[in-house]
Design a protein around this motif. Structure first.
Motif, PDB file in Angstrom:
ATOM      1  N   HIS A 185       0.837  -1.212   0.000  1.00 30.66           N
ATOM      2  CA  HIS A 185       0.000   0.000   0.000  1.00 30.66           C
ATOM      3  C   HIS A 185       0.874   1.265   0.000  1.00 30.66           C
ATOM      4  CE1 HIS A 185      -2.504  -3.211   1.790  1.00 30.66           C
ATOM      5  NE2 HIS A 185      -3.514  -2.602   1.178  1.00 30.66           N
ATOM      6  N   TYR A 186       1.944   1.246   0.803  1.00 33.39           N
ATOM      7  CA  TYR A 186       2.851   2.396   0.836  1.00 33.39           C
ATOM      8  C   TYR A 186       3.582   2.535  -0.492  1.00 33.39           C
ATOM      9  CZ  TYR A 186       2.107   2.624   5.879  1.00 33.39           C
ATOM     10  OH  TYR A 186       1.549   2.747   7.126  1.00 33.39           O
ATOM     11  N   ALA A 187       4.017   1.417  -1.041  1.00 37.68           N
ATOM     12  CA  ALA A 187       4.739   1.461  -2.309  1.00 37.68           C
ATOM     13  C   ALA A 187       3.870   2.033  -3.420  1.00 37.68           C
ATOM     14  CB  ALA A 187       5.225   0.061  -2.687  1.00 37.68           C
ATOM     15  N   ARG A 188       2.592   1.655  -3.433  1.00 37.16           N
ATOM     16  CA  ARG A 188       1.674   2.138  -4.473  1.00 37.16           C
ATOM     17  C   ARG A 188       1.482   3.646  -4.393  1.00 37.16           C
ATOM     18  NH1 ARG A 188      -3.508  -0.095  -3.036  1.00 37.16           N
ATOM     19  NH2 ARG A 188      -3.692   1.809  -1.780  1.00 37.16           N
ATOM     20  N   GLU A 189       1.177   4.150  -3.197  1.00 40.96           N
ATOM     21  CA  GLU A 189       0.935   5.580  -3.063  1.00 40.96           C
ATOM     22  C   GLU A 189       2.213   6.385  -3.291  1.00 40.96           C
ATOM     23  OE1 GLU A 189      -2.260   6.741  -2.754  1.00 40.96           O
ATOM     24  OE2 GLU A 189      -2.533   4.596  -3.139  1.00 40.96           O
ATOM     25  N   TRP A 190       3.328   5.851  -2.839  1.00 43.87           N
ATOM     26  CA  TRP A 190       4.615   6.521  -3.059  1.00 43.87           C
ATOM     27  C   TRP A 190       4.915   6.616  -4.546  1.00 43.87           C
ATOM     28  CZ3 TRP A 190       9.288   5.091  -5.265  1.00 43.87           C
ATOM     29  CH2 TRP A 190      10.384   5.935  -4.990  1.00 43.87           C
ATOM     30  N   LEU A 191       4.725   5.537  -5.272  1.00 41.73           N
ATOM     31  CA  LEU A 191       4.966   5.547  -6.718  1.00 41.73           C
ATOM     32  C   LEU A 191       4.077   6.564  -7.422  1.00 41.73           C
ATOM     33  CD1 LEU A 191       5.350   1.731  -7.432  1.00 41.73           C
ATOM     34  CD2 LEU A 191       7.073   3.484  -7.949  1.00 41.73           C
ATOM     35  N   ASN A 192       2.814   6.627  -7.042  1.00 46.11           N
ATOM     36  CA  ASN A 192       1.907   7.577  -7.698  1.00 46.11           C
ATOM     37  C   ASN A 192       2.300   9.019  -7.395  1.00 46.11           C
ATOM     38  OD1 ASN A 192       0.372   5.577  -8.905  1.00 46.11           O
ATOM     39  ND2 ASN A 192      -1.036   5.405  -7.177  1.00 46.11           N
ATOM     40  N   ALA A 193       2.713   9.292  -6.164  1.00 45.71           N
ATOM     41  CA  ALA A 193       3.172  10.638  -5.834  1.00 45.71           C
ATOM     42  C   ALA A 193       4.430  10.987  -6.618  1.00 45.71           C
ATOM     43  CB  ALA A 193       3.448  10.744  -4.332  1.00 45.71           C
ATOM     44  N   GLN A 194       5.338  10.029  -6.771  1.00 48.14           N
ATOM     45  CA  GLN A 194       6.561  10.268  -7.530  1.00 48.14           C
ATOM     46  C   GLN A 194       6.270  10.487  -9.013  1.00 48.14           C
ATOM     47  OE1 GLN A 194      10.085  10.170  -5.814  1.00 48.14           O
ATOM     48  NE2 GLN A 194       8.305  11.014  -4.744  1.00 48.14           N
ATOM     49  N   ALA A 195       5.294   9.754  -9.526  1.00 44.19           N
ATOM     50  CA  ALA A 195       4.905   9.938 -10.924  1.00 44.19           C
ATOM     51  C   ALA A 195       4.261  11.306 -11.141  1.00 44.19           C
ATOM     52  CB  ALA A 195       3.954   8.822 -11.348  1.00 44.19           C
ATOM     53  N   ALA A 196       3.419  11.728 -10.200  1.00 47.32           N
ATOM     54  CA  ALA A 196       2.771  13.033 -10.324  1.00 47.32           C
ATOM     55  C   ALA A 196       3.788  14.158 -10.285  1.00 47.32           C
ATOM     56  CB  ALA A 196       1.743  13.215  -9.206  1.00 47.32           C
ATOM     57  N   GLY A 197       4.885  13.960  -9.563  1.00 52.00           N
ATOM     58  CA  GLY A 197       5.918  14.986  -9.461  1.00 52.00           C
ATOM     59  C   GLY A 197       6.992  14.896 -10.518  1.00 52.00           C
ATOM     60  N   GLY A 198       6.909  13.895 -11.399  1.00 53.63           N
ATOM     61  CA  GLY A 198       7.899  13.769 -12.465  1.00 53.63           C
ATOM     62  C   GLY A 198       9.195  13.114 -12.034  1.00 53.63           C
ATOM     63  N   TYR A 199       9.203  12.492 -10.862  1.00 50.59           N
ATOM     64  CA  TYR A 199      10.410  11.800 -10.407  1.00 50.59           C
ATOM     65  C   TYR A 199      10.526  10.407 -11.019  1.00 50.59           C
ATOM     66  CZ  TYR A 199      11.901  15.307  -7.024  1.00 50.59           C
ATOM     67  OH  TYR A 199      12.377  16.461  -6.441  1.00 50.59           O
ATOM     68  N   VAL A 200       9.404   9.767 -11.266  1.00 50.34           N
ATOM     69  CA  VAL A 200       9.376   8.501 -12.001  1.00 50.34           C
ATOM     70  C   VAL A 200       8.388   8.642 -13.151  1.00 50.34           C
ATOM     71  CG1 VAL A 200       9.872   7.261  -9.846  1.00 50.34           C
ATOM     72  CG2 VAL A 200       7.515   7.351 -10.714  1.00 50.34           C
ATOM     73  N   GLU A 201       8.491   7.734 -14.107  1.00 47.41           N
ATOM     74  CA  GLU A 201       7.590   7.742 -15.262  1.00 47.41           C
ATOM     75  C   GLU A 201       6.576   6.607 -15.121  1.00 47.41           C
ATOM     76  OE1 GLU A 201      10.250   7.363 -18.533  1.00 47.41           O
ATOM     77  OE2 GLU A 201      10.926   9.455 -18.435  1.00 47.41           O
ATOM     78  N   TYR A 202       5.336   6.893 -15.509  1.00 48.18           N
ATOM     79  CA  TYR A 202       4.256   5.909 -15.413  1.00 48.18           C
ATOM     80  C   TYR A 202       3.715   5.595 -16.802  1.00 48.18           C
ATOM     81  CZ  TYR A 202      -0.298   3.847 -14.365  1.00 48.18           C
ATOM     82  OH  TYR A 202      -1.394   3.014 -14.316  1.00 48.18           O
ATOM     83  N   ASP A 203       3.620   4.295 -17.108  1.00 47.74           N
ATOM     84  CA  ASP A 203       3.059   3.829 -18.374  1.00 47.74           C
ATOM     85  C   ASP A 203       1.657   3.307 -18.096  1.00 47.74           C
ATOM     86  OD1 ASP A 203       2.289   2.416 -20.666  1.00 47.74           O
ATOM     87  OD2 ASP A 203       4.349   1.841 -21.147  1.00 47.74           O
ATOM     88  N   ALA A 204       0.634   4.077 -18.503  1.00 46.56           N
ATOM     89  CA  ALA A 204      -0.755   3.699 -18.214  1.00 46.56           C
ATOM     90  C   ALA A 204      -1.152   2.425 -18.940  1.00 46.56           C
ATOM     91  CB  ALA A 204      -1.697   4.840 -18.599  1.00 46.56           C
ATOM     92  N   THR A 205      -0.488   2.119 -20.038  1.00 46.96           N
ATOM     93  CA  THR A 205      -0.836   0.921 -20.798  1.00 46.96           C
ATOM     94  C   THR A 205      -0.423  -0.344 -20.067  1.00 46.96           C
ATOM     95  OG1 THR A 205      -0.575   2.148 -22.872  1.00 46.96           O
ATOM     96  CG2 THR A 205      -0.555  -0.265 -23.006  1.00 46.96           C
ATOM     97  N   THR A 206       0.790  -0.343 -19.524  1.00 47.41           N
ATOM     98  CA  THR A 206       1.313  -1.540 -18.857  1.00 47.41           C
ATOM     99  C   THR A 206       1.169  -1.486 -17.336  1.00 47.41           C
ATOM    100  OG1 THR A 206       3.539  -0.608 -18.651  1.00 47.41           O
ATOM    101  CG2 THR A 206       3.013  -1.793 -20.693  1.00 47.41           C
ATOM    102  N   GLY A 207       0.936  -0.273 -16.801  1.00 45.61           N
ATOM    103  CA  GLY A 207       0.877  -0.120 -15.360  1.00 45.61           C
ATOM    104  C   GLY A 207       2.234  -0.168 -14.688  1.00 45.61           C
ATOM    105  N   HIS A 208       3.292   0.032 -15.470  1.00 42.91           N
ATOM    106  CA  HIS A 208       4.649  -0.016 -14.933  1.00 42.91           C
ATOM    107  C   HIS A 208       5.179   1.395 -14.629  1.00 42.91           C
ATOM    108  CE1 HIS A 208       4.683  -4.140 -16.618  1.00 42.91           C
ATOM    109  NE2 HIS A 208       5.550  -4.359 -15.632  1.00 42.91           N
TER     110      HIS A 208
END
Length: 359
Positions: free
Chosen positions: A67-90
């Motif tokens: 649960h923490y990993a999921r929310e952390w990843l989404n916050a990082q994606a929203a801030g441009g620190y990581v990239e999110y691929d909506a097609t693959t969910g990676h």
């Protein structure tokens, strides 16, 4: 007759632009804690090692809750620190962010910068009380994230620039160090700068000093671990009371502005340095006027100055409180008042200015 000031009319577009700027600021503030979380839990390193990942895999790779990993990843994606691929969910950590967030040898390594910022804001209540009481908050009174983060952040600069650029910018100093020189490192903290110089110049001897006993204990252990304890010693001493004389080189890294009595420290250096010696003063990058410093680096340093460096100075005798953005003109005043006759700015980076001071 009392003059009534009429408030200017509000520009609604400007107001809403400011509101959304503030929203972005709150997100950035929270992200400071999230970056430290990602560093301490190993999230960034796991992403750098695995390539594209999911919350489930990141949690598995780091032995943390999904649960923490999921929310952390989404916050990082929203801030441009990581990239999110909506097609693959990676989620992917780009190579540039990986260099800045996982590689301690990178000159752009940033986790320490976030760590010291988080630690600094953690102690805001103490600073508020000190401001009301016209008092200070000592370096030793801050949380460990301040001490650890400071060392990690500035060690990145010293690894990148100290031996290859800053010392060669000083007149004749490298030749002395290669032959064998006596060096005093004032305000050495955990000893990162001292140890880097000792590793590069095995014929020289080094004495690091700091008033903070816990930092000196850490510095002694790090010198042992680095294999330089035979030519490096550390002592608990203030900048106005460190021991020794006839030093060929005295160094002060990102610490002069924190001192309560920088003039007294400069006078002590003048007494301790050899007649042909050099004092290298490395300070945060700053111009001489407020306008010079109204930029992203200046903004960060003014923040640290308000919450960390100025309170530290005010907690000491004299309490001159130069501030993190003192600028070269104020530093020149400090050292020339103390008896030094030569002063020059010899090198700089986006974060530091290197000053050469001679008797």
């Amino acid at each position: 007759m009392t003059t009534i000031h009429e408030a200017p009319a509000l520009d609604v577009d400007k107001l809403m632009a400011f509101v959304f700027k503030a929203v972005d600021e709150v997100g950035a503030t929270l992200n400071t804690a999230l970056v430290v979380m990602g560093d301490k839990l190993g999230y960034y390193q796991a992403m750098a090692d695995s390539g594209p990942t999911t919350a489930s895999r990141l949690a598995q790779d780091t032995s943390t809750d999904e649960h923490y990993a999921r929310e952390w990843l989404n916050a990082q994606a929203a801030g441009g620190y990581v990239e999110y691929d909506a097609t693959t969910g990676h989620y992917t950590l780009p190579p540039e962010q990986a260099a800045a967030l996982t590689d301690p040898s990178s000159p752009a390594y940033l986790p320490g910068f976030f760590q010291i910022a988080l630690g600094t804001t953690h102690d805001t209540d103490s600073v508020l009380q000190a401001a009301r009481n016209q008092a200070g908050v000592g370096w030793h009174e801050h949380t460990g994230d301040v001490h650890d983060g400071c060392e990690r952040f500035f060690r990145t600069m010293y690894n990148a620039h100290l031996v290859g650029e800053w010392l060669p910018a000083l007149d004749g100093v490298v030749a002395k160090l290669e032959r064998g020189a006596r060096v005093a490192d004032i305000g050495c903290g955990y000893g990162a700068s001292t140890i880097i110089m000792a590793q590069a110049f095995p014929n020289s001897t080094f004495v690091g000093s700091d008033y903070h006993e816990a930092s000196i204990a850490a510095a002694r252990q790090r010198a042992q671990d680095a294999g330089v304890a035979d030519r490096v010693t550390f002592e608990v001493a203030s900048a106005t009371a460190f021991t020794g004389t006839e030093f060929d080189l005295v160094t002060t890294f990102d610490a002069l502005h924190d001192m309560g009595d920088p003039v007294g420290a400069a006078k002590h250096v003048h007494q301790a340095i050899a007649p042909d010696g050099t004092w290298m003063v490395v300070e945060p990058m700053a111009g001489d006027t407020v306008s010079d410093n109204l930029n992203p680096v200046g903004r960060a340093y003014y923040g640290f100055s308000t919450l960390l460096c100025t309170p530290s100075s005010l907690a000491q005798d004299v309490g001159l409180a130069l501030g993190t953005q003192a600028g070269p003109a104020r530093i020149r005043d400090v050292v020339t008042t103390s008896g030094f006759s030569r002063f020059a700015s010899v090198a700089q980076t986006p974060f530091n200015r290197v000053l050469e001071v001679r008797p």
